[in-house]
Write an enzyme that holds these catalytic residues in place. Structure first.
Site, mmCIF file in Angstrom:
data_model
loop_
_atom_site.group_PDB
_atom_site.id
_atom_site.type_symbol
_atom_site.label_atom_id
_atom_site.label_comp_id
_atom_site.label_asym_id
_atom_site.label_seq_id
_atom_site.Cartn_x
_atom_site.Cartn_y
_atom_site.Cartn_z
ATOM 1 N N GLY A 1 -4.898 4.762 2.192
ATOM 2 C CA GLY A 1 -4.803 3.926 3.033
ATOM 3 C C GLY A 1 -4.100 4.397 4.598
ATOM 4 O O GLY A 1 -3.587 5.466 4.693
ATOM 5 N N ASP B 1 1.063 -1.184 -0.034
ATOM 6 C CA ASP B 1 -0.007 -0.059 -0.066
ATOM 7 C C ASP B 1 0.904 1.386 -0.034
ATOM 8 O O ASP B 1 1.977 1.161 0.618
ATOM 9 C CB ASP B 1 -0.760 -0.029 1.182
ATOM 10 C CG ASP B 1 -2.089 0.846 1.319
ATOM 11 O OD1 ASP B 1 -3.156 0.358 1.176
ATOM 12 O OD2 ASP B 1 -1.981 2.180 0.769
ATOM 13 N N TYR C 1 -14.109 5.712 -14.184
ATOM 14 C CA TYR C 1 -13.837 4.570 -13.027
ATOM 15 C C TYR C 1 -14.265 3.394 -13.622
ATOM 16 O O TYR C 1 -13.490 2.249 -13.600
ATOM 17 C CB TYR C 1 -14.423 5.081 -11.794
ATOM 18 C CG TYR C 1 -14.332 4.157 -10.700
ATOM 19 C CD1 TYR C 1 -13.152 3.544 -10.277
ATOM 20 C CD2 TYR C 1 -15.442 3.576 -10.176
ATOM 21 C CE1 TYR C 1 -13.152 2.509 -9.449
ATOM 22 C CE2 TYR C 1 -15.451 2.319 -9.421
ATOM 23 C CZ TYR C 1 -14.126 2.044 -8.580
ATOM 24 O OH TYR C 1 -13.787 1.054 -7.893
ATOM 25 N N PHE D 1 -6.805 -4.517 -4.446
ATOM 26 C CA PHE D 1 -7.554 -3.519 -4.108
ATOM 27 C C PHE D 1 -7.162 -2.342 -4.473
ATOM 28 O O PHE D 1 -7.957 -1.255 -4.407
ATOM 29 C CB PHE D 1 -7.926 -3.520 -2.388
ATOM 30 C CG PHE D 1 -8.675 -4.937 -2.029
ATOM 31 C CD1 PHE D 1 -10.062 -5.121 -1.983
ATOM 32 C CD2 PHE D 1 -7.875 -5.761 -1.621
ATOM 33 C CE1 PHE D 1 -10.294 -6.301 -1.621
ATOM 34 C CE2 PHE D 1 -8.247 -7.226 -1.299
ATOM 35 C CZ PHE D 1 -9.692 -7.282 -1.243
#
Ligand code: UDP
Length: 338
Positions: free
Chosen positions: A38, A33, A143, A75
């Site tokens: 995050g 990440d 998106y 993700f």
């Protein structure tokens, strides 16, 4: 026997809930990440955190060289419909390039399974509700288009390299870990439920309802809110399902709620009014998105624990109330189960 997983975006909202579910059942988890969206504090204890950007292909290659992963769960992405309609090229370029190079690195490292966090935004304005996996794909936003580009790349990665992939088209992820360990904390926050809660708690100005002139019973957009812990459970099931080959699933509760119904649920759960005013539509927002998750239920046995809107909002309210600054602040009171 524990397995080993790479979770990109594992410090983010959905990724952290999935990472926690994997760690809890005894699997090894490496979270990759860049911590732009995050939060370090959202990475579950027991998971290893590598702070790197997916665009840094050397860093990604190093992670694959240092571990043997049974699967990649991906993700990390730009994920805001509204923003994507202001920066469509950035969305398409970054989401597609980062994801496809990640899949390439996985193939090179001999990883056989890949789970993509995809989206209902693939479906634009669907012909039929609920939306099943056979519905035509025609994104209503950049998106959605960017995720479609990734889904198509994964299709070819399976055909050519045998990389098995699961594309999970989430509808509206909502709620928080029922034990209060994780929650939703986007900066800036753009999602309806946390914004409505903050407005009710008097932390933010009144909520703006994006359009009340849609062709829906109360004029506001209808969405299918699915609890983030139920999403996490779906990922665990889909990892098993991948033994049989690639798959794609629509992932929602199968019930639609309008923006006004969400506001009413927040008022019921929190016992406070949600100050709000109607504003203009947000570009890229389809009027109605409701999933049929029948295929997922049938093929994996998935059943959502949090099927009702109030149950979902209750967990979101509990986390938000205790974390006025999200992950950036201290808990206002200790979570009951901590
Ligand atoms: N929405 C709204 N006001 C806000 C944020 C969201 O009216 O401040 C509406 C939005 O137009 C959509 C629904 O709430 O119909 C859910 O939006 P959200 O951004 O939470 O998720 P999305 O559907 O974009 O994934």
């Amino acid at each position: 026997m524990g397995r080993s997983y790479l979770v990109t975006g594992g410090a983010g909202y959905v990724g952290s809930h999935v990472a926690l579910a994997l760690v809890e059942r005894g699997d090894r988890v490496v979270v990759l990440d860049n911590l732009h969206q995050g939060h370090r504090a959202a990475v579950p204890a027991g998971a290893e955190l590598v702070v790197a950007d997916l665009a840094d292909r050397r860093a990604v290659a190093e992670v694959f060289a240092a571990h043997r992963f049974d699967a990649v769960l991906h993700f990390a992405a730009l994920s805001l419909v509204g923003e994507s309609m202001r920066e469509p090229l950035r969305y398409c370029a970054e989401n597609a390039a980062n994801s496809l190079w990640l899949a390439e690195a996985a193939v090179k490292a001999g990883v056989r399974k890949f789970v993509l966090s995809s989206t209902a935004a693939l479906f634009g304005e669907p012909d039929r509700i609920p939306i099943d996996e056979e519905a035509p794909v025609r994104p209503g936003s950049a998106y959605g288009e960017s995720k479609l580009m990734v889904e198509r790349g994964l299709y070819w990665a399976d055909r050519v390299h045998g990389l098995r992939s699961a594309c999970l088209r989430y509808f509206n992820a909502a709620g928080a870990d029922p034990e209060g360990r994780l929650g939703e904390d986007h900066r800036p926050e753009t999602h309806l439920i946390p914004l409505a809660i903050d407005a009710a708690l008097g932390r933010t100005p009144p909520l703006t309802v994006f359009g009340a002139d849609y062709p829906t019973p109360d004029g506001t957009c209808i969405r299918d809110y699915v609890h983030v812990t139920d999403l996490a459970d779906a990922h665990l099931r889909v990892l098993e399902r991948l033994e049989h080959g690639s798959c794609r699933y629509n992932l929602g509760n199968g019930a639609g709620y309008s923006v006004r119904e969400v506001i009413a649920a927040v008022e019921r759960v929190g016992g406070r009014k949600v100050p709000h005013a109607v504003g203009p539509r947000r570009p890229g927002d389809p009027p109605v998105l409701v999933a049929s998750s029948e295929r997922l239920r049938r093929e994996t046995g998935w059943t959502p624990r949090f099927a009702g809107l109030d149950a979902i909002v209750r967990t979101a309210w509990a986390w938000r109330e205790r974390h006025p600054q999200g992950y950036g602040g201290r808990a206002a009171t200790a979570p009951a189960t901590a």
